[in-house]
Write a protein that holds these residues in place. Structure first.
Motif, PDB file in Angstrom:
ATOM      1  N   ASP A 126     -69.131  15.192  44.534  1.00 56.16           N
ATOM      2  CA  ASP A 126     -68.913  16.568  44.085  1.00 56.16           C
ATOM      3  C   ASP A 126     -68.396  16.643  42.651  1.00 56.16           C
ATOM      4  O   ASP A 126     -68.247  17.730  42.089  1.00 56.16           O
ATOM      5  CB  ASP A 126     -67.974  17.316  45.039  1.00 56.16           C
ATOM      6  N   GLY A 127     -68.125  15.490  42.024  1.00 54.34           N
ATOM      7  CA  GLY A 127     -67.727  15.474  40.624  1.00 54.34           C
ATOM      8  C   GLY A 127     -66.244  15.668  40.388  1.00 54.34           C
ATOM      9  O   GLY A 127     -65.780  15.564  39.244  1.00 54.34           O
ATOM     10  N   ARG A 128     -65.482  15.902  41.439  1.00 58.55           N
ATOM     11  CA  ARG A 128     -64.045  16.085  41.276  1.00 58.55           C
ATOM     12  C   ARG A 128     -63.308  14.746  41.324  1.00 58.55           C
ATOM     13  O   ARG A 128     -63.865  13.728  41.718  1.00 58.55           O
ATOM     14  CB  ARG A 128     -63.506  17.001  42.377  1.00 58.55           C
ATOM     15  N   LEU A 129     -62.055  14.765  40.925  1.00 55.73           N
ATOM     16  CA  LEU A 129     -61.173  13.605  41.022  1.00 55.73           C
ATOM     17  C   LEU A 129     -60.066  13.933  42.018  1.00 55.73           C
ATOM     18  O   LEU A 129     -59.408  14.975  41.897  1.00 55.73           O
ATOM     19  CB  LEU A 129     -60.541  13.281  39.668  1.00 55.73           C
ATOM     20  N   TYR A 130     -59.875  13.056  42.977  1.00 49.86           N
ATOM     21  CA  TYR A 130     -58.818  13.222  43.969  1.00 49.86           C
ATOM     22  C   TYR A 130     -57.815  12.083  43.759  1.00 49.86           C
ATOM     23  O   TYR A 130     -58.191  10.910  43.737  1.00 49.86           O
ATOM     24  CB  TYR A 130     -59.391  13.160  45.385  1.00 49.86           C
ATOM     25  N   VAL A 131     -56.544  12.445  43.604  1.00 45.92           N
ATOM     26  CA  VAL A 131     -55.514  11.465  43.260  1.00 45.92           C
ATOM     27  C   VAL A 131     -54.375  11.537  44.268  1.00 45.92           C
ATOM     28  O   VAL A 131     -53.885  12.625  44.601  1.00 45.92           O
ATOM     29  CB  VAL A 131     -54.953  11.714  41.847  1.00 45.92           C
ATOM     30  N   THR A 132     -53.951  10.360  44.754  1.00 47.63           N
ATOM     31  CA  THR A 132     -52.770  10.284  45.612  1.00 47.63           C
ATOM     32  C   THR A 132     -51.524  10.308  44.736  1.00 47.63           C
ATOM     33  O   THR A 132     -51.227   9.344  44.031  1.00 47.63           O
ATOM     34  CB  THR A 132     -52.767   8.999  46.446  1.00 47.63           C
TER      35      THR A 132
ATOM     36  N   ASP B  66     -48.616  16.172  57.581  1.00 46.17           N
ATOM     37  CA  ASP B  66     -47.574  15.827  56.609  1.00 46.17           C
ATOM     38  C   ASP B  66     -47.855  14.426  56.069  1.00 46.17           C
ATOM     39  O   ASP B  66     -48.650  13.670  56.620  1.00 46.17           O
ATOM     40  CB  ASP B  66     -46.191  15.844  57.269  1.00 46.17           C
ATOM     41  N   PHE B  67     -47.130  14.070  54.990  1.00 46.73           N
ATOM     42  CA  PHE B  67     -47.258  12.737  54.416  1.00 46.73           C
ATOM     43  C   PHE B  67     -45.920  12.017  54.418  1.00 46.73           C
ATOM     44  O   PHE B  67     -44.874  12.618  54.187  1.00 46.73           O
ATOM     45  CB  PHE B  67     -47.772  12.811  52.978  1.00 46.73           C
ATOM     46  N   SER B  68     -45.990  10.711  54.688  1.00 46.47           N
ATOM     47  CA  SER B  68     -44.812   9.859  54.606  1.00 46.47           C
ATOM     48  C   SER B  68     -44.971   8.828  53.497  1.00 46.47           C
ATOM     49  O   SER B  68     -44.091   8.655  52.663  1.00 46.47           O
ATOM     50  CB  SER B  68     -44.567   9.157  55.943  1.00 46.47           C
ATOM     51  N   MET B  69     -46.126   8.128  53.469  1.00 48.42           N
ATOM     52  CA  MET B  69     -46.462   7.230  52.369  1.00 48.42           C
ATOM     53  C   MET B  69     -47.973   7.254  52.181  1.00 48.42           C
ATOM     54  O   MET B  69     -48.692   6.349  52.590  1.00 48.42           O
ATOM     55  CB  MET B  69     -45.984   5.801  52.635  1.00 48.42           C
ATOM     56  N   PRO B  70     -48.501   8.322  51.544  1.00 44.29           N
ATOM     57  CA  PRO B  70     -49.950   8.411  51.354  1.00 44.29           C
ATOM     58  C   PRO B  70     -50.438   7.365  50.369  1.00 44.29           C
ATOM     59  O   PRO B  70     -49.797   7.097  49.357  1.00 44.29           O
ATOM     60  CB  PRO B  70     -50.134   9.825  50.807  1.00 44.29           C
ATOM     61  N   LYS B  71     -51.598   6.784  50.682  1.00 42.23           N
ATOM     62  CA  LYS B  71     -52.176   5.767  49.790  1.00 42.23           C
ATOM     63  C   LYS B  71     -53.668   5.999  49.609  1.00 42.23           C
ATOM     64  O   LYS B  71     -54.084   6.840  48.842  1.00 42.23           O
ATOM     65  CB  LYS B  71     -51.879   4.362  50.320  1.00 42.23           C
ATOM     66  N   GLY B  72     -54.521   5.230  50.336  1.00 40.28           N
ATOM     67  CA  GLY B  72     -55.950   5.265  50.094  1.00 40.28           C
ATOM     68  C   GLY B  72     -56.587   6.612  50.346  1.00 40.28           C
ATOM     69  O   GLY B  72     -56.141   7.392  51.187  1.00 40.28           O
ATOM     70  N   LEU B  73     -57.673   6.870  49.588  1.00 41.19           N
ATOM     71  CA  LEU B  73     -58.372   8.157  49.645  1.00 41.19           C
ATOM     72  C   LEU B  73     -59.873   7.938  49.758  1.00 41.19           C
ATOM     73  O   LEU B  73     -60.427   7.007  49.172  1.00 41.19           O
ATOM     74  CB  LEU B  73     -58.125   8.944  48.355  1.00 41.19           C
ATOM     75  N   ALA B  74     -60.534   8.828  50.484  1.00 41.16           N
ATOM     76  CA  ALA B  74     -61.995   8.881  50.502  1.00 41.16           C
ATOM     77  C   ALA B  74     -62.399  10.332  50.730  1.00 41.16           C
ATOM     78  O   ALA B  74     -61.649  11.109  51.337  1.00 41.16           O
ATOM     79  CB  ALA B  74     -62.573   7.981  51.593  1.00 41.16           C
ATOM     80  N   VAL B  75     -63.568  10.701  50.241  1.00 43.32           N
ATOM     81  CA  VAL B  75     -64.096  12.057  50.421  1.00 43.32           C
ATOM     82  C   VAL B  75     -65.575  11.939  50.737  1.00 43.32           C
ATOM     83  O   VAL B  75     -66.317  11.256  50.021  1.00 43.32           O
ATOM     84  CB  VAL B  75     -63.891  12.916  49.151  1.00 43.32           C
ATOM     85  N   ASP B  76     -66.029  12.604  51.813  1.00 38.80           N
ATOM     86  CA  ASP B  76     -67.444  12.530  52.147  1.00 38.80           C
ATOM     87  C   ASP B  76     -68.210  13.682  51.514  1.00 38.80           C
ATOM     88  O   ASP B  76     -67.629  14.559  50.854  1.00 38.80           O
ATOM     89  CB  ASP B  76     -67.657  12.445  53.659  1.00 38.80           C
ATOM     90  N   THR B  77     -69.542  13.683  51.677  1.00 41.35           N
ATOM     91  CA  THR B  77     -70.378  14.681  51.010  1.00 41.35           C
ATOM     92  C   THR B  77     -70.194  16.077  51.592  1.00 41.35           C
ATOM     93  O   THR B  77     -70.602  17.060  50.978  1.00 41.35           O
ATOM     94  CB  THR B  77     -71.854  14.284  51.108  1.00 41.35           C
ATOM     95  N   ALA B  78     -69.572  16.172  52.770  1.00 35.59           N
ATOM     96  CA  ALA B  78     -69.266  17.478  53.355  1.00 35.59           C
ATOM     97  C   ALA B  78     -67.930  18.011  52.862  1.00 35.59           C
ATOM     98  O   ALA B  78     -67.524  19.113  53.234  1.00 35.59           O
ATOM     99  CB  ALA B  78     -69.270  17.385  54.872  1.00 35.59           C
ATOM    100  N   GLY B  79     -67.221  17.229  52.031  1.00 35.21           N
ATOM    101  CA  GLY B  79     -65.946  17.679  51.490  1.00 35.21           C
ATOM    102  C   GLY B  79     -64.749  17.349  52.354  1.00 35.21           C
ATOM    103  O   GLY B  79     -63.642  17.812  52.064  1.00 35.21           O
ATOM    104  N   VAL B  80     -64.946  16.543  53.399  1.00 34.43           N
ATOM    105  CA  VAL B  80     -63.812  16.134  54.228  1.00 34.43           C
ATOM    106  C   VAL B  80     -63.047  15.037  53.488  1.00 34.43           C
ATOM    107  O   VAL B  80     -63.633  14.087  52.970  1.00 34.43           O
ATOM    108  CB  VAL B  80     -64.272  15.628  55.601  1.00 34.43           C
ATOM    109  N   ILE B  81     -61.714  15.168  53.447  1.00 32.63           N
ATOM    110  CA  ILE B  81     -60.853  14.262  52.697  1.00 32.63           C
ATOM    111  C   ILE B  81     -60.106  13.362  53.683  1.00 32.63           C
ATOM    112  O   ILE B  81     -59.486  13.847  54.632  1.00 32.63           O
ATOM    113  CB  ILE B  81     -59.851  15.057  51.839  1.00 32.63           C
TER     114      ILE B  81
END
Length: 351
Positions: A231-237, A266-281
């Motif tokens: 989708d061209g966006r940047l997602y950052v933890t 909620d988050f306690s220690m968020p780390k790795g990220l992935a995003v699929d083509t449907a926009g699910v994070i």
């Protein structure tokens, strides 16, 4: 006696020469559950299935029998199991790279060639703390080393090309998450200690940067991971601000979601990220030992995994990677393995 030893050595050398054209072949060391666990969404539709686990790499054909390797070369086969995987990436030809902190190396596996090697770097450029990996569209491999303060670049055969140690005039402090955007041919790199994101060309030239320490929109408190989906966006933890921040490809802030807590979403220690083509994070939370899924507006959907050592369970997971076939690779760090899940979208369930 001397003549016999000379003859034996000559014979072994002859075997070595004859075997030189017979390269070793490799395969993944994989195990699959007899009854694959599944995870359902709130509509009770199956959305994720555990399909296999990578434990390491195994030789399927060797150039020399092990005993001859020992006699001729003075050594035995190395242990090719995964010890502490923290990041994974799939390249254009389905080549797989795994950053392994426990071995201070990157495992590189090319299935089309059945080739495997460990990448350690060389000399003063030897890897000490590889924490992220990324491929560009020419199969060059980028590896961030958080201790050496460098991003190392290797050619498609695993040979070192050059290193990136500066972003313009600024030295890299602790480079961590990497992600390559093929459409723009930009390598994005997180510098955790600088609280910044840097954008480089494939030759290591700085294009721009954004961020800085703080809690405001577009600022960071020890960021760790980044992903650049189609989708061209940047997602950052934004780890210690306990949120995911979203930017456009030039680093302009768009939105964010998340907060500290111990409940679902909620988050306690968020780390790795992935995003699929449907926009699910997909967000790995190390202390929760799970992966939480969110929609594009940051609404919590459901959770994959839980604490344990069984199939679909995690022990301090870290990195995650989603390939083009909707397979989710999870670095189950302290269980010494990569777990793979098949993600099923709603349209695949008749919705």
């Amino acid at each position: 006696m001397s003549t016999r030893l000379t003859g034996l050595f000559a014979g072994l050398c002859a075997v070595a020469v004859l075997s030189a054209g017979c390269a070793s072949k490799w395969a993944l060391s994989v195990e699959s559950p007899a009854e694959p666990p599944q995870w359902l969404d709130r509509s009770h539709l199956a959305r994720a299935t555990h399909i296999s686990t990578i434990r390491g790499f195994r030789e399927t054909r060797t150039a020399l029998p092990n005993i001859l390797k020992y006699i001729v070369f003075g050594g035995t086969d190395e242990d090719n199991t995964i010890v502490s995987p923290v990041a994974a990436a799939i390249g254009p030809d389905n080549r797989l790279a795994i950053a392994d902190l426990g071995r201070s190396c990157v495992h590189l596996y090319i299935p089309s060639e059945q080739r495997y090697q460990k990448i350690y770097g060389e000399g003063r450029e030897e890897l000490r703390s590889p924490v992220s990996v990324a491929f560009d569209d020419e199969s060059r491999l980028y590896v961030s080393d958080s201790v050496n303060g460098a991003i190392y670049v290797f050619d498609p055969h695993g040979a070192p090309l050059f290193s990136i140690k500066k972003a313009g005039s600024d030295a890299l402090l602790k480079p961590t998450g990497l992600s390559y955007a093929p459409g723009k041919k930009i390598l994005y790199a997180v510098d955790t200690l600088a609280h910044k994101i840097y954008a480089f060309t494939t030759k290591g030239v700085l294009l721009f940067s954004f961020g800085g320490p703080g809690e405001q929109e577009g600022r960071f408190n020890f960021p760790t991971h980044i992903v650049t989906p189609p989708d061209g966006r940047l997602y950052v933890t934004d780890a210690m601000n306990f949120r995911i921040q979203v930017f456009d490809s030039a680093g302009a802030f768009l939105t964010s979601f998340g907060h500290h807590g111990n409940g679902s979403g909620d988050f306690s220690m968020p780390k790795g990220l992935a995003v699929d083509t449907a926009g699910v994070i997909y967000v790995v939370d190390t202390l929760f030992d799970n992966i939480q899924l969110f929609n594009m507006t940051g609404d919590f959907l459901f959770t994959i995994g839980g604490r344990g050592t069984g199939h679909g369970e995690f022990w301090l997971p870290s990195g995650v990677f989603l390939d083009t076939e909707d397979k989710l690779y999870v670095c189950d760090t302290y269980n010494n393995r990569i777990q793979i899940f098949q993600i099923m979208r709603k349209e695949n369930n008749g919705r």
